[in-house]
Enzyme design. Structure first.
Site, PDB file in Angstrom:
ATOM      1  N   CYS A 123     -18.754  -8.324  25.615  1.00 29.54           N
ATOM      2  CA  CYS A 123     -17.282  -8.207  25.186  1.00 29.54           C
ATOM      3  C   CYS A 123     -16.606  -7.117  25.974  1.00 29.54           C
ATOM      4  CB  CYS A 123     -17.315  -7.541  23.706  1.00 29.54           C
ATOM      5  SG  CYS A 123     -15.738  -7.327  22.857  1.00 29.54           S
TER       6      CYS A 123
ATOM      7  N   ASP B 284     -13.679 -19.140  20.247  1.00 27.70           N
ATOM      8  CA  ASP B 284     -13.623 -17.673  20.597  1.00 27.70           C
ATOM      9  C   ASP B 284     -12.224 -17.545  20.709  1.00 27.70           C
ATOM     10  OD1 ASP B 284     -13.589 -14.935  21.658  1.00 27.70           O
ATOM     11  OD2 ASP B 284     -15.354 -15.429  22.689  1.00 27.70           O
TER      12      ASP B 284
ATOM     13  N   HIS C   7     -17.134 -15.506  18.528  1.00 31.36           N
ATOM     14  CA  HIS C   7     -17.218 -14.265  19.265  1.00 31.36           C
ATOM     15  C   HIS C   7     -18.117 -13.325  18.489  1.00 31.36           C
ATOM     16  CE1 HIS C   7     -15.474 -11.332  22.274  1.00 31.36           C
ATOM     17  NE2 HIS C   7     -15.943 -10.389  21.091  1.00 31.36           N
TER      18      HIS C   7
END
Length: 264
Positions: free
Chosen positions: A151, A198, A230
């Site tokens: 991330c 995502d 995600h």
């Protein structure tokens, strides 16, 4: 290029959003230790005696920072023989501290945008010096390095792969904060561990990134999972067999990528 300074092109992997605040906490006891390196608290996980491969893995955390799941993932990389070092560029201020509880991230007093801006600026400034200090303190002339990020940590992986000074190969999972230059500037192999669904790195953006890397003859591998979102590689529900399988396959794929490239 510092991610907080680049306004010249559009996001491919968007900045961390609400999807980055979701997740479950995994069971287990992290075994690493903390140490100040270049002024940044750093989690260090060592491989068991006799299993060391002599390689160092730099770990760039997601917005949850030094939380149990991330620490256990670092320990898993250490189980594969790597000396793992992960820096806390959130300085004890991870996003989960701004939640009312584990299931509610609707704190009306939390300015998520300001939080991201503050910590990006710190990370942009301090990561280069931190990497150099890690090399000085833990590396040897023949040490090989890899880097992994999740991330928030993805652009720092790409930065390391772009300038080519330290790492041999890199990987990221469910990335955020990526623009076209992050893919165009790659000079070392990149492993992408992604989910089909995502909102941060959607299908269109993922295809654009692939197109850039293909056109520029970059070395990469895409690992793509259906049925997860995600955060799957760090914050999935380990009580759900498929989510556990996907998380483990992501880790396995990254380790095998590093093992191959660092052995060349």
């Amino acid at each position: 290029m510092a991610i907080s300074d680049d306004t010249n092109n559009k996001w491919l992997a968007k900045p961390s959003g609400a999807c980055c605040l979701k997740g479950t906490i995994h069971k287990g006891e992290p075994r690493g230790v903390y140490k100040d390196i270049a002024g940044v608290e750093t989690y260090i996980s060592r491989p068991a005696t006799g299993t060391e491969n002599g390689r160092i893995l730099l770990y760039f955390p997601d917005v949850w920072g030094m939380f149990p799941n991330g620490l256990l993932v670092m320990d898993t990389f250490a189980d594969a023989g790597y000396l793992v070092l992960g820096l806390d560029y959130f300085r004890g201020d991870p996003v989960w501290k701004h939640r009312k509880n584990r299931h509610d991230h609707s704190n009306p007093n939390f300015d998520y945008e300001a939080w991201k801006k503050k910590h990006m600026a710190f990370a942009d400034k301090h990561i280069p010096g931190w990497v150099e200090e890690v090399k000085k303190e833990y590396g040897r002339p023949n040490t090989k390095y890899a880097c992994v990020g999740y991330c928030f940590g993805a652009p720092y992986v790409c930065d390391e792969l772009a300038h080519g000074k330290t790492v041999t190969a890199g990987a990221f999972g469910h990335p955020a904060f990526l623009k076209e230059h992050h893919f165009r500037n790659l000079t070392k192999p990149l492993f992408l561990s992604c989910s089909e669904t995502d909102h941060t790195f959607n299908t269109e953006s993922r295809r654009k990134a692939m197109e850039i890397m293909q056109m520029d003859n970059k070395i990469y591998q895409l690992q793509l999972f259906a049925g997860v979102e995600h955060g799957f590689a760090l914050r999935g529900n380990m009580d759900v067999p498929y989510e556990r399988y996907v998380k483990e396959q992501s880790l396995k794929g990254i380790v095998e990528w590093f093992d191959f490239w660092l052995s060349q």
